[in-house]
Design a protein around this motif. Structure first.
Motif, PDB file in Angstrom:
ATOM      1  N   GLY A  47       0.922  -1.166   0.068  1.00 48.33           N
ATOM      2  CA  GLY A  47      -0.134  -0.052  -0.113  1.00 48.33           C
ATOM      3  C   GLY A  47       0.873   1.175  -0.036  1.00 48.33           C
ATOM      4  N   THR A  48       0.303   2.425  -0.390  1.00 46.58           N
ATOM      5  CA  THR A  48       1.112   3.500  -0.351  1.00 46.58           C
ATOM      6  C   THR A  48       1.524   4.105   1.111  1.00 46.58           C
ATOM      7  N   SER A 105      -3.469   1.590  -8.296  1.00 48.07           N
ATOM      8  CA  SER A 105      -2.577   1.428  -7.519  1.00 48.07           C
ATOM      9  C   SER A 105      -1.420   0.660  -8.100  1.00 48.07           C
ATOM     10  N   GLY A 108       2.252   2.137  -8.838  1.00 47.75           N
ATOM     11  CA  GLY A 108       3.320   2.077  -7.605  1.00 47.75           C
ATOM     12  C   GLY A 108       3.793   0.922  -7.383  1.00 47.75           C
TER      13      GLY A 108
END
Length: 178
Positions: A47-48, A105, A108
């Motif tokens: 996740g970020t 996402s 990323g």
């Protein structure tokens, strides 16, 4: 927190009960191990902000939640963990939409995985579908009897999601060998 993780482990033990009852499959798993015997498989729910981490037992039968790590410190965590434990494969959750296309996402994750492959060239890095893992994680947490206030812990959801990704990966590998 430990009580919840215990309940969560019990939840997954019931899911793999059939695997443990089939001695033939387990002995087959042991025979297939070559130079990576007793090496674990590690899964990441990237996740970020945070990344959930799960790992198998040395026989690669049971998936267990390990940690939730701030994503900015993830590579440091992996370097430390891989220096202590033998890991044959790193499974990274592949975010797909309901039609099977990479989600937003995904952009990323790709650079991170490329860095991961360069940093750990002897460790296999694979992607595994992570659709609906957050929903399944919330359900597992509720079914595990976690109190409402503790369910708000996003780090817990990330760990559980990583465990679900890893368990799904193990089950898909088992189906391929049948």
């Amino acid at each position: 927190m430990e009580r919840m993780e215990y309940k969560y482990t019990i939840f997954f033990l019931t899911r793999i009960k059939t695997l443990l009852l089939h001695h033939k499959k387990i002995s087959g798993l042991r025979r297939r191990r070559n130079d990576n015997s007793m090496a674990r498989i590690l899964a990441l729910d990237y996740g970020t902000k945070r990344t959930g981490v799960a790992v198998t037992d040395p026989l690669c039968i049971i998936a267990n939640a390990l940690e939730t790590v701030p994503t900015v410190r993830l590579m440091e965590f992996l370097e430390s963990y891989l220096s202590r434990e033998r890991v044959s494969t790193i499974v990274v959750g592949k975010p797909l939409d309901t039609k099977g296309r990479p989600s937003a996402s995904w952009s990323g994750i790709v650079p991170f995985v490329e860095r991961l492959k360069r940093r750990f060239p002897d460790t296999e890095v694979v992607f595994h579908d992570e659709r609906f893992t957050s929903v399944l994680a919330h359900r597992a947490i509720i079914d595990g009897g976690v109190r409402k206030m503790a369910r708000r812990d996003k780090a817990l959801v990330d760990r559980v999601s990583a465990t679900i990704i890893l368990q799904s990966y193990l089950e898909s590998k088992e189906r391929q060998t049948d």
